[in-house]
Design an enzyme around this catalytic site. Structure first.
Site, PDB file in Angstrom:
ATOM      1  N   THR A  19      -3.953  12.322 -13.829  1.00 60.83           N
ATOM      2  CA  THR A  19      -3.271  13.599 -13.627  1.00 60.83           C
ATOM      3  C   THR A  19      -2.034  13.206 -12.698  1.00 60.83           C
ATOM      4  O   THR A  19      -2.640  12.722 -11.616  1.00 60.83           O
ATOM      5  CB  THR A  19      -3.976  14.848 -13.085  1.00 60.83           C
ATOM      6  OG1 THR A  19      -5.007  15.226 -14.184  1.00 60.83           O
ATOM      7  CG2 THR A  19      -3.372  16.167 -12.959  1.00 60.83           C
ATOM      8  N   CYS A 105      12.063  -8.979   6.710  1.00 63.23           N
ATOM      9  CA  CYS A 105      11.780  -9.938   5.778  1.00 63.23           C
ATOM     10  C   CYS A 105      11.946 -11.530   6.383  1.00 63.23           C
ATOM     11  O   CYS A 105      11.500 -12.513   5.943  1.00 63.23           O
ATOM     12  CB  CYS A 105      12.476 -10.023   4.608  1.00 63.23           C
ATOM     13  SG  CYS A 105      14.576  -9.999   4.827  1.00 63.23           S
TER      14      CYS A 105
END
Length: 158
Positions: A19, A105
């Site tokens: 769900t 990064c």
């Protein structure tokens, strides 16, 4: 064709079993609504602080702004070639200002910013940069305090 992320059930056209998380969906919808309702007000407030930050930094001899003037409103990148990024970052962090010396990064690299190098800046300038992020929670007084902390740090370490 996509493969199911979670097997079982036919929810989400067979791409996801189980769900849907209604609470997360409601929080996302409310967040999106608030962002759309307040976006212009927040943008204008951040833009005003960015202008003040850039003007303040430029009043310090030797500071160079790396961000384009028409760049992202919430981020300012600047360099002071007399102090390496990590030294400047640590000094500003100790003064209570959370800044970064490079993008996430590239956080494990000691190399100069490849973006600033690609923009044509010197290796030294690209090794002495600091990135400041602003949000609608920040105030003009905080911007002024940050500029003064930079001025003091450059006086002490530069």
């Amino acid at each position: 064709p996509f493969e199911a992320l979670i097997n079982g059930g036919e929810q989400e056209y067979g791409l996801r079993g189980g769900t849907s998380n209604a609470v997360v969906n409601m929080v996302f919808a409310k967040t999106l609504r608030l962002a759309l309702e307040n976006g212009r007000k927040y943008h204008d407030h951040i833009a005003e602080m960015r202008r003040e930050l850039i003007n303040g930094l430029l009043s310090i001899e030797g500071v160079e702004i790396n961000s384009p003037l028409n760049g992202v409103v919430s981020t300012v990148n600047f360099s002071y070639e007399g102090i390496p990024s990590e030294v400047m970052q640590n000094a500003l962090n100790r003064a209570g200002f959370m800044v970064s010396a490079r993008s996430t990064c590239a956080s494990r690299s000691d190399d100069p910013s490849y973006v600033l190098l690609a923009m044509g800046y010197s290796s030294r300038r690209a090794s002495c940069c600091i990135r400041v992020s602003l949000t609608y929670y920040n105030t003009i007084d905080e911007v002024h305090a940050f500029v003064e902390a930079c001025r003091e740090m450059i006086r002490n370490y530069g």
